[in-house]
Design an enzyme around this catalytic site. Structure first.
Site, PDB file in Angstrom:
ATOM      1  N   ARG A  47      72.686  88.375 -54.361  1.00 20.39           N
ATOM      2  CA  ARG A  47      71.717  88.931 -55.313  1.00 20.39           C
ATOM      3  C   ARG A  47      70.280  88.512 -55.033  1.00 20.39           C
ATOM      4  O   ARG A  47      69.372  88.946 -55.734  1.00 20.39           O
ATOM      5  CB  ARG A  47      72.099  88.527 -56.734  1.00 20.39           C
ATOM      6  CG  ARG A  47      73.295  89.277 -57.255  1.00 20.39           C
ATOM      7  CD  ARG A  47      73.562  88.984 -58.693  1.00 20.39           C
ATOM      8  NE  ARG A  47      74.631  89.823 -59.193  1.00 20.39           N
ATOM      9  CZ  ARG A  47      74.453  91.052 -59.673  1.00 20.39           C
ATOM     10  NH1 ARG A  47      73.247  91.570 -59.732  1.00 20.39           N
ATOM     11  NH2 ARG A  47      75.482  91.763 -60.086  1.00 20.39           N
ATOM     12  N   TYR A 106      68.516  80.181 -54.750  1.00 17.35           N
ATOM     13  CA  TYR A 106      69.798  80.900 -54.665  1.00 17.35           C
ATOM     14  C   TYR A 106      70.702  80.092 -53.738  1.00 17.35           C
ATOM     15  O   TYR A 106      70.313  79.047 -53.209  1.00 17.35           O
ATOM     16  CB  TYR A 106      69.571  82.326 -54.123  1.00 17.35           C
ATOM     17  CG  TYR A 106      70.750  83.258 -54.316  1.00 17.35           C
ATOM     18  CD1 TYR A 106      71.223  83.547 -55.582  1.00 17.35           C
ATOM     19  CD2 TYR A 106      71.385  83.846 -53.216  1.00 17.35           C
ATOM     20  CE1 TYR A 106      72.303  84.411 -55.763  1.00 17.35           C
ATOM     21  CE2 TYR A 106      72.460  84.706 -53.387  1.00 17.35           C
ATOM     22  CZ  TYR A 106      72.911  84.983 -54.666  1.00 17.35           C
ATOM     23  OH  TYR A 106      73.989  85.827 -54.838  1.00 17.35           O
ATOM     24  N   TRP A 129      87.653  93.398 -56.048  1.00 15.93           N
ATOM     25  CA  TRP A 129      88.004  93.282 -54.627  1.00 15.93           C
ATOM     26  C   TRP A 129      87.487  91.953 -54.061  1.00 15.93           C
ATOM     27  O   TRP A 129      88.192  91.235 -53.364  1.00 15.93           O
ATOM     28  CB  TRP A 129      87.397  94.450 -53.840  1.00 15.93           C
ATOM     29  CG  TRP A 129      87.370  94.194 -52.368  1.00 15.93           C
ATOM     30  CD1 TRP A 129      88.453  94.179 -51.519  1.00 15.93           C
ATOM     31  CD2 TRP A 129      86.232  93.857 -51.582  1.00 15.93           C
ATOM     32  NE1 TRP A 129      88.047  93.857 -50.245  1.00 15.93           N
ATOM     33  CE2 TRP A 129      86.694  93.656 -50.260  1.00 15.93           C
ATOM     34  CE3 TRP A 129      84.866  93.718 -51.856  1.00 15.93           C
ATOM     35  CZ2 TRP A 129      85.823  93.317 -49.214  1.00 15.93           C
ATOM     36  CZ3 TRP A 129      84.005  93.378 -50.825  1.00 15.93           C
ATOM     37  CH2 TRP A 129      84.493  93.190 -49.524  1.00 15.93           C
TER      38      TRP A 129
END
Ligand SMILES: N[C@@H](CCC(=O)N[C@@H](CS)C(=O)NCC(=O)O)C(=O)O
Length: 207
Positions: free
Chosen positions: A17, A11, A108
């Protein structure tokens, strides 16, 4: 001698995540390589990933993408996926409801205009985050065991903990004081010895 699988989780150097997966490894006390790539490495690696995205788990040469598939696979192996099929389904329900909230936060997150970003955030808190907190507090109270599903810790708890802890410490500091049962839940999970050790030693990132 049983053969112990070798795991690598790839990652970015973020919680994002990958963090619920890292919490599952931490709680189960299973060793893995926490491979955090630099942004500069990503273009070349992207093409090689099954969905051109991260996180990806490698286990003895096999590759698994999609964060929730990885969470479920590991949780099932490490005894964190509930006691039966019903509990496993209720865990999915919790995690997918959380995913819905995360999807609603994307506009956002992506907004670059600071004024618009603040407006979007206010609406996000009143229309999405607060109703989510009400709903999940009710799920927790109704389940009655102090966990979201069944009577023992599952990866639903770790996923919820991850988001609630992030909200309460970074996104909306102290906001959980309005949701006392969720606040207690976060404190309880943060104090579990394996989770506590991970929280104290994990790389510090903004999100
Ligand atoms: N549904 C996927 C979404 C994965 C995803 O959106 N990954 C992002 C990081 S959070 C990514 O790889 N972004 C880089 C890119 O798409 O090039 C999952 O849950 O694993």
């Amino acid at each position: 001698m049983p053969i112990i699988p070798q795991y690598t989780l790839t990652y970015f150097n973020l919680m994002g995540r990958a963090e619920p997966i890292r919490l599952i490894f931490a709680q189960a006390r299973v060793n893995y390589k926490d491979h955090r790539i630099e942004r500069s490495e990503w273009p070349a690696l992207k093409e090689k990933m099954p969905f051109s995205q991260l996180p990806v788990l490698e286990m003895d040469g096999k590759v698994l993408a999609q964060s929730h598939a990885i969470e479920k696979f590991l949780a099932r192996m490490f005894g964190l996926d509930g006691k039966d099929d019903w509990e496993s389904a209720k865990i999915d329900e919790c995690v997918m409801g959380l995913e819905d909230l995360l999807q609603k936060m994307v506009p956002w997150f992506r907004e670059t205009d600071e004024v618009k970003k603040i407006e979007i955030f206010k609406k996000l808190v009143s229309d999405e985050i607060n109703p989510f907190l009400e709903r999940y507090q009710k799920f927790l109270v109704d389940n009655g065991s102090g966990y979201f599903v069944g009577t023992d810790l599952t990866y639903a708890d770790l996923s919820l903990f991850n988001t609630l802890h992030f909200m309460n410490t970074k996104l909306l500091p102290g906001h959980l004081k309005n949701y006392s049962r969720l606040n207690e839940f976060v404190d309880k999970i943060a104090a579990l010895p394996n989770i506590k050790a991970w929280l104290e030693t994990r790389p510090k990132t903004d999100h």
